[in-house]
Scaffold this motif. Sequence first.
Motif, PDB file in Angstrom:
ATOM      1  N   SER A  84      -7.837   7.587 -11.967  1.00  0.00           N
ATOM      2  CA  SER A  84      -7.320   6.941 -12.847  1.00  0.00           C
ATOM      3  C   SER A  84      -6.026   7.429 -13.446  1.00  0.00           C
ATOM      4  CB  SER A  84      -8.191   7.237 -14.288  1.00  0.00           C
ATOM      5  OG  SER A  84      -7.836   6.622 -15.353  1.00  0.00           O
ATOM      6  N   SER A  85      -5.569   8.486 -13.339  1.00  0.00           N
ATOM      7  CA  SER A  85      -4.284   8.943 -13.675  1.00  0.00           C
ATOM      8  C   SER A  85      -3.264   8.410 -12.666  1.00  0.00           C
ATOM      9  CB  SER A  85      -4.377  10.544 -14.062  1.00  0.00           C
ATOM     10  OG  SER A  85      -4.474  11.156 -12.482  1.00  0.00           O
ATOM     11  N   ARG A  86      -3.585   8.493 -11.439  1.00  0.00           N
ATOM     12  CA  ARG A  86      -2.925   8.013 -10.296  1.00  0.00           C
ATOM     13  C   ARG A  86      -2.574   6.590 -10.524  1.00  0.00           C
ATOM     14  NH1 ARG A  86      -5.465  11.685  -5.492  1.00  0.00           N
ATOM     15  NH2 ARG A  86      -4.626  13.571  -5.990  1.00  0.00           N
ATOM     16  N   GLU A  87      -3.566   5.709 -10.746  1.00  0.00           N
ATOM     17  CA  GLU A  87      -3.460   4.282 -11.001  1.00  0.00           C
ATOM     18  C   GLU A  87      -2.610   4.136 -12.027  1.00  0.00           C
ATOM     19  OE1 GLU A  87      -6.478   0.455 -11.821  1.00  0.00           O
ATOM     20  OE2 GLU A  87      -7.218   2.562 -11.924  1.00  0.00           O
ATOM     21  N   LYS A  88      -2.624   4.584 -13.344  1.00  0.00           N
ATOM     22  CA  LYS A  88      -1.707   4.414 -14.357  1.00  0.00           C
ATOM     23  C   LYS A  88      -0.229   4.849 -13.944  1.00  0.00           C
ATOM     24  CE  LYS A  88      -5.204   5.483 -18.086  1.00  0.00           C
ATOM     25  NZ  LYS A  88      -5.695   6.373 -18.824  1.00  0.00           N
ATOM     26  N   TYR A  89      -0.245   6.115 -13.204  1.00  0.00           N
ATOM     27  CA  TYR A  89       1.227   6.266 -12.892  1.00  0.00           C
ATOM     28  C   TYR A  89       1.982   5.274 -11.939  1.00  0.00           C
ATOM     29  CZ  TYR A  89       4.741   8.821 -10.283  1.00  0.00           C
ATOM     30  OH  TYR A  89       6.176   9.162  -9.473  1.00  0.00           O
ATOM     31  N   ILE A  90       0.994   4.919 -11.072  1.00  0.00           N
ATOM     32  CA  ILE A  90       1.596   3.807 -10.305  1.00  0.00           C
ATOM     33  C   ILE A  90       1.839   2.446 -11.009  1.00  0.00           C
ATOM     34  CG2 ILE A  90       0.847   2.005  -8.187  1.00  0.00           C
ATOM     35  CD1 ILE A  90      -0.508   4.699  -6.958  1.00  0.00           C
ATOM     36  N   ASN A  91       1.077   2.006 -11.658  1.00  0.00           N
ATOM     37  CA  ASN A  91       1.341   0.878 -12.699  1.00  0.00           C
ATOM     38  C   ASN A  91       2.404   1.046 -13.230  1.00  0.00           C
ATOM     39  OD1 ASN A  91      -1.042  -0.751 -11.759  1.00  0.00           O
ATOM     40  ND2 ASN A  91      -2.244  -0.029 -13.313  1.00  0.00           N
ATOM     41  N   ASN A  92       2.867   2.304 -13.955  1.00  0.00           N
ATOM     42  CA  ASN A  92       4.177   2.372 -14.894  1.00  0.00           C
ATOM     43  C   ASN A  92       5.223   2.456 -13.773  1.00  0.00           C
ATOM     44  OD1 ASN A  92       2.874   2.779 -17.318  1.00  0.00           O
ATOM     45  ND2 ASN A  92       2.619   4.838 -16.996  1.00  0.00           N
ATOM     46  N   GLN A  93       5.174   3.008 -12.611  1.00  0.00           N
ATOM     47  CA  GLN A  93       6.404   2.898 -11.697  1.00  0.00           C
ATOM     48  C   GLN A  93       6.668   1.433 -11.140  1.00  0.00           C
ATOM     49  OE1 GLN A  93       8.345   5.291 -10.596  1.00  0.00           O
ATOM     50  NE2 GLN A  93       7.056   6.735 -12.256  1.00  0.00           N
ATOM     51  N   LEU A  94       5.510   0.605 -10.886  1.00  0.00           N
ATOM     52  CA  LEU A  94       5.708  -0.877 -10.410  1.00  0.00           C
ATOM     53  C   LEU A  94       6.046  -1.840 -11.825  1.00  0.00           C
ATOM     54  CD1 LEU A  94       3.046  -0.714  -7.705  1.00  0.00           C
ATOM     55  CD2 LEU A  94       5.778  -0.480  -7.434  1.00  0.00           C
ATOM     56  N   GLU A  95       6.000  -1.510 -12.755  1.00  0.00           N
ATOM     57  CA  GLU A  95       5.937  -2.480 -14.065  1.00  0.00           C
ATOM     58  C   GLU A  95       7.339  -3.204 -13.783  1.00  0.00           C
ATOM     59  OE1 GLU A  95       4.587  -4.904 -16.990  1.00  0.00           O
ATOM     60  OE2 GLU A  95       3.614  -3.359 -16.010  1.00  0.00           O
ATOM     61  N   HIS A  96       8.648  -2.366 -13.772  1.00  0.00           N
ATOM     62  CA  HIS A  96       9.752  -3.297 -13.896  1.00  0.00           C
ATOM     63  C   HIS A  96       9.841  -4.104 -12.344  1.00  0.00           C
ATOM     64  CE1 HIS A  96      10.963   0.012 -11.030  1.00  0.00           C
ATOM     65  NE2 HIS A  96      11.843  -0.929 -10.558  1.00  0.00           N
ATOM     66  N   LEU A  97       9.152  -3.886 -11.363  1.00  0.00           N
ATOM     67  CA  LEU A  97       9.216  -4.736 -10.445  1.00  0.00           C
ATOM     68  C   LEU A  97       8.271  -5.821 -10.690  1.00  0.00           C
ATOM     69  CD1 LEU A  97       8.940  -2.277  -7.287  1.00  0.00           C
ATOM     70  CD2 LEU A  97      11.114  -3.528  -8.133  1.00  0.00           C
ATOM     71  N   VAL A  98       7.294  -5.947 -11.315  1.00  0.00           N
ATOM     72  CA  VAL A  98       6.452  -6.987 -11.618  1.00  0.00           C
ATOM     73  C   VAL A  98       7.227  -7.769 -12.548  1.00  0.00           C
ATOM     74  CG1 VAL A  98       4.418  -7.698 -12.777  1.00  0.00           C
ATOM     75  CG2 VAL A  98       4.476  -5.748 -11.264  1.00  0.00           C
ATOM     76  N   GLN A  99       8.013  -7.505 -13.442  1.00  0.00           N
ATOM     77  CA  GLN A  99       8.796  -8.225 -14.514  1.00  0.00           C
ATOM     78  C   GLN A  99       9.799  -8.747 -13.627  1.00  0.00           C
ATOM     79  OE1 GLN A  99       9.878  -5.365 -17.584  1.00  0.00           O
ATOM     80  NE2 GLN A  99       7.925  -5.487 -18.573  1.00  0.00           N
ATOM     81  N   GLU A 100      10.458  -8.223 -12.734  1.00  0.00           N
ATOM     82  CA  GLU A 100      11.431  -8.768 -11.984  1.00  0.00           C
ATOM     83  C   GLU A 100      11.055 -10.175 -11.172  1.00  0.00           C
ATOM     84  OE1 GLU A 100      13.933  -6.458  -9.560  1.00  0.00           O
ATOM     85  OE2 GLU A 100      14.144  -4.599 -11.062  1.00  0.00           O
TER      86      GLU A 100
END
Length: 144
Positions: A84-100
Amino acid sequence: LTMFKCNNSIYSGSSIYFYSTLAIQLLLPSLLSYITIMSPFSDWRIHVDQMHQHQDGIESALKDTRGYLDKLHNEISRTLEKVSSREKYINNQLEHLVQEYRSAQALLSEAKEKYQQGSGGVTERTRILSEVQLVYLSITSDIK
């Protein structure tokens, strides 16, 4: 083979299999010892005594097995927390790419819409030009 490290110990994905097999191996001999062939003319007191023996056996086996199951439960809980913590970390790292990506998709759909509007205008003008050419040809043929 998936490996996990927890409290300076390495656990493999087969730990669940090991603990469940161990629990079965602990319970099986005690359960087999209670299987007996009864005569149909047995006294009901014998059945009550056997029920108490079975209950005692189950309770003792449960005490042994509960520790293994609790350890397995704790290991699975820790692993789920890590995932769960790794999933949250990955989601936070990729959030700006998803918005782009979303903004690029919006720009693409806007460009497609403008293209459709532009190509529609060209088609209409081509049709009008064809009509004008026909009229011109008919007038020039009438003049000759």
